[in-house]
Write an enzyme that holds these catalytic residues in place. Structure first.
Site, PDB file in Angstrom:
ATOM      1  N   ASP A  85     -35.610   5.617  12.500  1.00  0.00           N
ATOM      2  CA  ASP A  85     -34.386   5.320  11.747  1.00  0.00           C
ATOM      3  C   ASP A  85     -34.638   4.998  10.284  1.00  0.00           C
ATOM      4  OD1 ASP A  85     -32.627   5.600  13.952  1.00  0.00           O
ATOM      5  OD2 ASP A  85     -33.403   3.715  14.735  1.00  0.00           O
ATOM      6  N   HIS A 138     -41.278  -0.961  16.683  1.00  0.00           N
ATOM      7  CA  HIS A 138     -40.942  -0.188  17.875  1.00  0.00           C
ATOM      8  C   HIS A 138     -41.695  -0.760  19.067  1.00  0.00           C
ATOM      9  CE1 HIS A 138     -40.154   3.192  20.499  1.00  0.00           C
ATOM     10  NE2 HIS A 138     -39.221   3.542  19.646  1.00  0.00           N
TER      11      HIS A 138
HETATM   12  N1  COA Z   1     -38.769  -6.785  10.991  1.00  0.00           N
HETATM   13  C1  COA Z   1     -39.542  -7.875  10.979  1.00  0.00           C
HETATM   14  N2  COA Z   1     -40.359  -8.226  11.988  1.00  0.00           N
HETATM   15  C2  COA Z   1     -40.383  -7.435  13.068  1.00  0.00           C
HETATM   16  C3  COA Z   1     -39.607  -6.283  13.164  1.00  0.00           C
HETATM   17  C4  COA Z   1     -38.767  -5.961  12.065  1.00  0.00           C
HETATM   18  N3  COA Z   1     -37.986  -4.878  12.107  1.00  0.00           N
HETATM   19  N4  COA Z   1     -39.820  -5.698  14.345  1.00  0.00           N
HETATM   20  C5  COA Z   1     -40.711  -6.462  14.983  1.00  0.00           C
HETATM   21  N5  COA Z   1     -41.055  -7.515  14.221  1.00  0.00           N
HETATM   22  C6  COA Z   1     -41.995  -8.574  14.574  1.00  0.00           C
HETATM   23  C7  COA Z   1     -41.276  -9.617  15.453  1.00  0.00           C
HETATM   24  O1  COA Z   1     -40.693 -10.622  14.672  1.00  0.00           O
HETATM   25  C8  COA Z   1     -42.402 -10.120  16.310  1.00  0.00           C
HETATM   26  O2  COA Z   1     -43.172 -11.037  15.546  1.00  0.00           O
HETATM   27  P1  COA Z   1     -43.795 -12.367  16.241  1.00  0.00           P
HETATM   28  O3  COA Z   1     -44.747 -11.833  17.266  1.00  0.00           O
HETATM   29  O4  COA Z   1     -44.457 -13.086  15.101  1.00  0.00           O
HETATM   30  O5  COA Z   1     -42.643 -13.104  16.859  1.00  0.00           O
HETATM   31  C9  COA Z   1     -43.265  -8.882  16.531  1.00  0.00           C
HETATM   32  O6  COA Z   1     -43.019  -8.035  15.416  1.00  0.00           O
HETATM   33  C10 COA Z   1     -42.931  -8.145  17.819  1.00  0.00           C
HETATM   34  O7  COA Z   1     -41.554  -7.822  17.776  1.00  0.00           O
HETATM   35  P2  COA Z   1     -40.582  -7.850  19.024  1.00  0.00           P
HETATM   36  O8  COA Z   1     -39.219  -8.219  18.555  1.00  0.00           O
HETATM   37  O9  COA Z   1     -41.165  -8.652  20.136  1.00  0.00           O
HETATM   38  O10 COA Z   1     -40.609  -6.318  19.448  1.00  0.00           O
HETATM   39  P3  COA Z   1     -39.691  -5.617  20.532  1.00  0.00           P
HETATM   40  O11 COA Z   1     -40.540  -4.565  21.141  1.00  0.00           O
HETATM   41  O12 COA Z   1     -39.032  -6.584  21.448  1.00  0.00           O
HETATM   42  O13 COA Z   1     -38.535  -4.954  19.654  1.00  0.00           O
HETATM   43  C11 COA Z   1     -37.479  -3.501  18.123  1.00  0.00           C
HETATM   44  C12 COA Z   1     -38.609  -3.661  19.138  1.00  0.00           C
HETATM   45  C13 COA Z   1     -37.355  -2.036  17.756  1.00  0.00           C
HETATM   46  C14 COA Z   1     -36.147  -3.936  18.790  1.00  0.00           C
HETATM   47  C15 COA Z   1     -37.780  -4.369  16.878  1.00  0.00           C
HETATM   48  O14 COA Z   1     -38.963  -3.911  16.254  1.00  0.00           O
HETATM   49  C16 COA Z   1     -36.619  -4.367  15.902  1.00  0.00           C
HETATM   50  O15 COA Z   1     -35.666  -5.143  16.073  1.00  0.00           O
HETATM   51  N6  COA Z   1     -36.666  -3.496  14.852  1.00  0.00           N
HETATM   52  C17 COA Z   1     -35.556  -3.403  13.901  1.00  0.00           C
HETATM   53  C18 COA Z   1     -34.412  -2.611  14.477  1.00  0.00           C
HETATM   54  C19 COA Z   1     -34.723  -1.138  14.511  1.00  0.00           C
HETATM   55  O16 COA Z   1     -35.163  -0.555  13.527  1.00  0.00           O
HETATM   56  N7  COA Z   1     -34.449  -0.526  15.675  1.00  0.00           N
HETATM   57  C20 COA Z   1     -34.654   0.898  15.859  1.00  0.00           C
HETATM   58  C21 COA Z   1     -35.738   1.154  16.855  1.00  0.00           C
HETATM   59  S1  COA Z   1     -36.123   2.878  16.959  1.00  0.00           S
END
Ligand code: COA
Length: 386
Positions: free
Chosen positions: A322, A266
């Site tokens: 979720d 998140h």
């Molecule tokens: N699975 C694996 N790795 C994850 C992850 C996941 N669900 N969510 C974050 N990470 C990792 C990223 O790969 C990144 O690693 P790095 O620094 O080595 O590149 C780090 O954690 C930071 O993630 P980032 O994508 O920059 O976070 P964000 O704030 O841009 O995105 C979300 C937030 C929610 C979009 C992201 O966590 C995600 O895609 N989660 C899965 C989808 C989901 O469950 N969405 C519902 C949200 S309520």
């Protein structure tokens, strides 16, 4: 020029007094009330009014609002006919966006919103707030029947919001236990600061667009798998993993491929999402109610969480809202592609509250960009191009 921050991370997009997150401590509060106490004591109707008006209602105010919601559950015949003409294979979120967008055509407002606190605006805003919020559940439940070739189950006015939704969805009056669980889920999902769909609602609202357009924009934004669409992906993922024993190799393979583990991570929380904590307990409660039998989906989810804790906690990646909601809905017999629609029913309360807040002090959103394209150049006629 100010610094460009991808995804607007950490950039305040508005001022709001509707909800608050402390992502380091796992705190979420609506209008100052912690989510744990609202989940335990409040109802979706009361929580919606709290979000909209900023304070807990009196018994009379709540009864009046509840009556308005109950009186606005029915959907026009034309919308029902329109829904029948949509492809039954379409995703429920696409149906919902279409149906909500069409609502405004049946309820035209004043010439246009003025963006000022004038009586005409306020009356229209309140009446559309009630109409949209009340009809969201009806539309979602109607689609379940229409897409399967049946007539929808008309809403009842003698049931609460959650009871009536489950009644319309299944055609049977729900047991109080299940209605309570649904009510708590609606409370938990109702609001979450300036997330992507709420931001979309604010941007649309800032143009003084009609409310059906504002909510349709938010529904489209919520549907994506990085946002509300993740709950469906979580259950599909858990089914794909199949059993707790398969969880470790599955997670390792995903991480090696730099793929997502759905329902994890998140932007705001660096610890386990407080809503996931409550939802996990609800799954346990449901398992106990069903005679102590824990579903394979839940066992697999617990195993995935455990492995992700080992592998992703250092990045602040923990279960989000979720992760367990889908398991809960699946256990209640709700089809997976309807999970995000239930999220939308609930989050509509927050969207409407933010829309009202935006209108009360409106300025159109018009950010800038960092241009990375060509400089000014001469047009080349078609015949001279190589
Ligand atoms: N699975 C694996 N790795 C994850 C992850 C996941 N669900 N969510 C974050 N990470 C990792 C990223 O790969 C990144 O690693 P790095 O620094 O080595 O590149 C780090 O954690 C930071 O993630 P980032 O994508 O920059 O976070 P964000 O704030 O841009 O995105 C979300 C937030 C929610 C979009 C992201 O966590 C995600 O895609 N989660 C899965 C989808 C989901 O469950 N969405 C519902 C949200 S309520």
């Amino acid at each position: 020029m100010s610094e460009y921050l991808p995804g607007l991370e950490g950039v305040p997009a508005t001022k709001s007094n509707i909800s608050h997150i402390d992502g380091e401590r796992g705190v979420l509060a609506y209008r100052g009330y912690p989510i744990e106490s609202l989940a335990e004591h409040s109802t979706f109707e009361e929580t919606s009014l709290l979000l909209l008006d900023g304070r807990l209602p009196t018994a009379r105010e709540l009864a009046e609002f509840d009556e308005q919601l109950r009186g606005n559950r029915r959907v026009k015949y034309n919308i029902r006919e329109m829904m029948k003409s949509l492809p039954p294979t379409g995703h429920p979120m696409e149906m919902l966006q279409t149906a909500v967008a069409s609502l405004g055509m049946f309820y035209p407002g004043p010439e246009g919103l003025t963006g000022r606190d004038i009586r005409e605006d306020l009356d229209y805003v309140h009446s559309m707030t009630v109409k949209i919020l009340a009809r969201m559940a009806t539309l979602v439940a109607m689609w379940e029947h229409i897409r399967n070739g049946y007539d929808p189950v008309p809403p009842r006015t003698d049931l609460t919001y959650a009871e009536n939704f489950l009644y319309m969805l299944s055609g049977k009056e729900p047991e109080a236990f299940y209605a309570d669980i649904m009510d708590t889920c609606l409370v938990l999902h109702a609001e979450h600061t300036i997330n992507a769909s709420t931001f979309a609602a604010l941007v649309a609202g800032s143009t003084l667009a009609a409310p059906n357009g504002v909510i349709a924009a938010a529904i489209g934004t919520l549907s994506g798998p990085l946002h509300g669409g993740a709950n469906q992906r979580v259950v599909e993922m858990l089914e794909d993993i199949g059993s707790p024993d398969n969880a470790r190799p599955w997670v390792e393979k995903q991480l090696a491929a730099k793929a997502k583990i759905w329902g994890m991570g998140h932007r705001e929380y660096k610890v386990k999402d407080p809503r996931a904590v409550i939802l996990e307990k609800l799954v346990e409660k449901l398992a106990a109610y069903k005679g102590g039998q824990v579903s394979p989906l839940f066992e697999t989810a617990l195993a995935v969480e455990e492995i992700c804790r080992e592998r992703l906690a250092h990045k602040g990646v923990y279960p989000n809202v979720d992760f367990y909601s889908g398991v809960l809905y699946a256990e209640m017999g709700i089809p997976a592609d309807q999970f995000t629609s239930i999220f939308a029913i609930s989050r509509c309360a927050g969207w409407l509250a933010h829309w009202r807040e935006q209108l009360a002090d409106n300025r159109i959103f018009r950010p800038t960009q960092v241009y990375t394209g060509e400089g000014i150049r001469d047009y080349v006629p078609l015949r001279d191009r190589g």
